[in-house]
Design a protein around this motif. Structure first.
Motif, PDB file in Angstrom:
ATOM      1  N   ASP A   1      -4.251  16.424  -6.192  1.00 31.23           N
ATOM      2  CA  ASP A   1      -3.086  15.675  -6.370  1.00 31.23           C
ATOM      3  C   ASP A   1      -1.749  15.843  -5.422  1.00 31.23           C
ATOM      4  O   ASP A   1      -2.122  16.802  -4.878  1.00 31.23           O
ATOM      5  N   VAL A   2      -1.063  14.462  -4.990  1.00 29.79           N
ATOM      6  CA  VAL A   2      -0.354  15.057  -4.443  1.00 29.79           C
ATOM      7  C   VAL A   2       0.402  15.361  -5.853  1.00 29.79           C
ATOM      8  O   VAL A   2       1.601  15.149  -6.252  1.00 29.79           O
ATOM      9  N   PRO A   3       1.868  16.316  -5.438  1.00 29.06           N
ATOM     10  CA  PRO A   3       2.613  17.323  -6.527  1.00 29.06           C
ATOM     11  C   PRO A   3       3.804  15.974  -6.785  1.00 29.06           C
ATOM     12  O   PRO A   3       4.454  16.040  -5.503  1.00 29.06           O
ATOM     13  N   LYS A   4       3.951  16.018  -8.114  1.00 27.87           N
ATOM     14  CA  LYS A   4       5.491  14.999  -7.779  1.00 27.87           C
ATOM     15  C   LYS A   4       6.338  15.990  -7.631  1.00 27.87           C
ATOM     16  O   LYS A   4       6.609  17.196  -8.246  1.00 27.87           O
ATOM     17  N   GLY A   5       7.618  15.440  -7.302  1.00 32.04           N
ATOM     18  CA  GLY A   5       8.504  16.214  -6.094  1.00 32.04           C
ATOM     19  C   GLY A   5       9.431  17.181  -5.219  1.00 32.04           C
ATOM     20  O   GLY A   5       9.536  18.550  -5.657  1.00 32.04           O
ATOM     21  N   ALA A   6       7.642  17.461  -4.801  1.00 28.87           N
ATOM     22  CA  ALA A   6       7.137  19.198  -4.144  1.00 28.87           C
ATOM     23  C   ALA A   6       8.536  18.820  -2.937  1.00 28.87           C
ATOM     24  O   ALA A   6       9.039  17.131  -2.410  1.00 28.87           O
TER      25      ALA A   6
ATOM     26  N   THR B   1       3.126   5.850  -3.534  1.00 28.37           N
ATOM     27  CA  THR B   1       3.780   7.191  -4.320  1.00 28.37           C
ATOM     28  C   THR B   1       4.079   6.403  -5.652  1.00 28.37           C
ATOM     29  O   THR B   1       4.303   7.272  -6.330  1.00 28.37           O
ATOM     30  N   LEU B   2       3.396   5.952  -6.831  1.00 28.63           N
ATOM     31  CA  LEU B   2       2.842   5.396  -7.864  1.00 28.63           C
ATOM     32  C   LEU B   2       2.111   6.179  -8.379  1.00 28.63           C
ATOM     33  O   LEU B   2       2.089   6.407  -9.760  1.00 28.63           O
ATOM     34  N   VAL B   3       1.192   5.604  -6.911  1.00 27.87           N
ATOM     35  CA  VAL B   3      -0.185   6.212  -7.682  1.00 27.87           C
ATOM     36  C   VAL B   3      -1.398   7.003  -6.919  1.00 27.87           C
ATOM     37  O   VAL B   3      -0.276   7.230  -6.501  1.00 27.87           O
ATOM     38  N   GLN B   4      -1.941   7.880  -7.749  1.00 28.63           N
ATOM     39  CA  GLN B   4      -2.365   8.822  -6.774  1.00 28.63           C
ATOM     40  C   GLN B   4      -3.234   8.208  -5.851  1.00 28.63           C
ATOM     41  O   GLN B   4      -4.056   8.015  -6.160  1.00 28.63           O
TER      42      GLN B   4
ATOM     43  N   ALA C   1       0.965  -1.493  -0.093  1.00 27.16           N
ATOM     44  CA  ALA C   1      -0.162   0.392  -0.476  1.00 27.16           C
ATOM     45  C   ALA C   1       0.836   0.529   0.098  1.00 27.16           C
ATOM     46  O   ALA C   1       0.841   2.660  -0.668  1.00 27.16           O
ATOM     47  N   GLY C   2       2.041   1.031   0.872  1.00 29.87           N
ATOM     48  CA  GLY C   2       3.276   2.330   0.736  1.00 29.87           C
ATOM     49  C   GLY C   2       3.556   2.865  -0.816  1.00 29.87           C
ATOM     50  O   GLY C   2       4.032   3.976  -0.830  1.00 29.87           O
ATOM     51  N   LYS C   3       3.813   1.436  -1.117  1.00 27.28           N
ATOM     52  CA  LYS C   3       4.548   1.957  -2.732  1.00 27.28           C
ATOM     53  C   LYS C   3       3.775   1.915  -3.676  1.00 27.28           C
ATOM     54  O   LYS C   3       4.118   3.003  -4.439  1.00 27.28           O
ATOM     55  N   LEU C   4       2.034   1.839  -3.045  1.00 27.02           N
ATOM     56  CA  LEU C   4       1.591   1.905  -4.194  1.00 27.02           C
ATOM     57  C   LEU C   4       1.325   3.222  -4.211  1.00 27.02           C
ATOM     58  O   LEU C   4       0.852   4.204  -5.079  1.00 27.02           O
TER      59      LEU C   4
END
Length: 528
Positions: free
Chosen positions: A517-522, A339-342, A334-337
């Motif tokens: 959405d979680v901003p990428k590279g924030a 980080t890959l999917v919003q 769940a933690g890994k997913l």
């Protein structure tokens, strides 16, 4: 870390800090569920009646609910690390007091103090994690932390049943002493109070705005009254009870006055303005729903197996523990997913799965094997990590960095309220539903119903064949069938409860579209 000025790790690994701060919450959540199982044993140990024994749970929940929403305020005012260690110490010492309490009165006092200490743990821990990990890594950190919140309620009943069946109820509190001591030592040595957090406290004290006593009072009145109403409503015949009625009035008045008051305060005890951030609001509402279903089913399933299937406390608890083991295995995924999917897409899929699993649980019957019951639980809870991790991650998107303490307090409040409301409402559904179904089944148990008369005749014949006389066989057959009607009515009421929970989850899934959405590279500086 230069780019994380609020990190509690300093130069150490943030994963070490995440592991350390998870210890105390695991202790607190585990202790709560163990206490539920050991309630009868505790009541007997202090000479309390069954009705009085419920206050052993209620006093803890009331003080816990009162402290939760103001824990962010207190952490800022007193210093986050200092406040956290104080909560751990208070919970641990109160546990010792509970174990040694010779009377109900003293036990209730110690449980209330336990609730005060326990109420401040989870919010501060989540605040530390949110500040110690950048947004793109928070999901994995919350996955580690989530093991405590998701698995402790599952392991607790099994452990509590085993302790109370084989030892003494005192040990459910004594086991907290080494865990609390270990937590205090590790936090003292490894967890840092970063300069940015110290500056928050200095600025808070320099403003000299004073303590928001009105906010404290209104929050305590509203949440304390609500918790007592939820715990006593079914026991005290609902609103027919003067206590429940008056406390309901106090609860409503407290919330009506609290919200406008806190919106006007520069330093509110409960920062209700955070609900103006749509991702945070959606995360809180979904967390409420998740806790509603998780904790109500955590109580319903062992209740069903003990009352209707003859399980002892240990066996009933094991049906939940197997589900807890399943969540341990899927939590890292769940933690890994996340980080890959919003987060909102992960939450949506998990909500749909959970709703379907709850509807599937309506197929329960009293002939199920232990493994069948356990697998029903596994199917229900396997989606929980894919809810808890992205919900907690999404909650901090767009929030100011100095609001993590307050945000953590509120989202944990929603989790606790969801648990309390869920248990209370589903207990009422089961109790009321059993009465309704029993009345309907009794109506069909008439001489004009050929199925009823044939079943009664066959039962009488079997009893007469076993050696009973005609009159004794007739009475025994009626008593046997009456017990079957009552059991069937109870099973139907549990089916109703699972059906309602499943429908609620499937109806409320559109809440995910409120999330950003979680901003990428924030970076950490703006929490997204």
């Amino acid at each position: 870390m230069a780019d994380l000025p609020r990190s509690a790790a300093g130069r150490r690994s943030p994963w070490l800090i995440a592991s350390i701060v998870s210890i105390a919450t695991f202790m607190e959540v585990l202790d709560t569920t163990i206490a539920n199982v050991a309630l009868r044993h505790m009541a007997g140990g202090v000479g309390a009646s069954q009705d009085e024994s419920t206050w052993i749970l209620t006093t803890y929940l009331v003080t816990n609910a009162i402290v939760l929403p103001v824990s962010g305020y207190l952490a800022t005012a007193l210093g986050r690390k200092r406040f956290y260690m104080g909560c751990v110490a208070l919970f641990t010492l109160a546990s010792l007091g509970c174990a040694l309490a010779p009377s109900l009165g003293l036990l209730l006092v110690c449980r209330a103090i336990q609730g005060i200490g326990g109420g401040g743990l989870a919010p501060v821990e989540q605040s530390i994690l949110a500040d110690t990990f950048p947004p793109e890594k928070r999901a994995q950190a919350f996955a580690l932390y989530g093991l405590t919140v998701v698995t402790a309620p599952a392991i607790g009943p099994a452990l509590g049943g085993w302790i109370t069946d084989n030892y003494s109820w005192h040990w459910i509190f004594l086991i907290n002493l080494p865990v609390g001591a270990l937590s205090l030592v590790l936090v003292s040595v490894f967890v840092q109070e970063p300069p940015a957090v110290q500056e928050d406290r200095r600025r808070f004290l320099a403003e000299g705005s004073g303590i928001d006593w009105v906010g404290f009072g209104l929050s305590a009145m509203a949440l304390g009254s609500l918790q007592i109403v939820l715990d006593r409503a079914v026991i005290d015949d609902g609103f027919w009870s003067p206590l429940v009625s008056w406390l309901t009035v106090l609860c409503i008045a407290g919330f009506v006055l609290l919200i406008p008051w806190e919106r006007r305060q520069a330093r509110p005890a409960v920062d209700v303005r955070l609900f103006g951030y749509r991702s945070f609001l959606a995360a809180c509402l979904i967390m409420f729903l998740v806790a509603f279903t998780l904790f109500s089913t955590t109580q319903l399933l062992p209740q069903l197996t003990q009352e209707l299937m003859g399980y002892d406390a240990t066996t009933a608890g094991l049906t939940l523990a197997i589900g807890g083991i399943g969540t341990i295995f899927v939590m890292p995924f769940a933690g890994k997913l996340t980080t890959l999917v919003q987060p909102r897409w992960v939450i949506l899929a998990a909500l749909l799965w959970s709703g379907g699993a709850l509807l599937h649980a309506t197929r329960i019957d009293l002939t199920m094997s232990f493994w069948h019951v356990s697998m029903l639980r596994v199917v229900q809870v396997v989606a929980l990590p894919f809810l808890f991790v992205p919900i907690t991650t999404a909650a901090y998107i767009g929030l100011p960095p100095d609001k993590t303490n307050d945000a953590s307090a509120l989202i944990n409040l929603m989790r606790n309220l969801g648990a309390s409301v869920g248990i209370s409402v589903m207990n009422a559904v089961v109790v009321h539903g059993a009465q309704v179904h029993q009345n309907r089944l009794i109506e069909s148990a008439r001489d004009t119903n050929p199925l009823w008369t044939e079943h009664l005749r066959q039962t009488e014949q079997a009893l007469r064949g076993a050696g009973l006389g005609a009159w004794e066989a007739s009475q025994a057959a009626l008593a046997q069938l009456a017990a079957q009607v009552q059991a069937q009515a109870q099973v139907l009421s549990y089916m109703d409860a699972f059906w309602l929970l499943g429908v609620a989850v499937l109806v409320l899934w559109p809440l995910v579209f409120l999330m950003r959405d979680v901003p990428k590279g924030a970076g950490s500086g703006g929490h997204g």
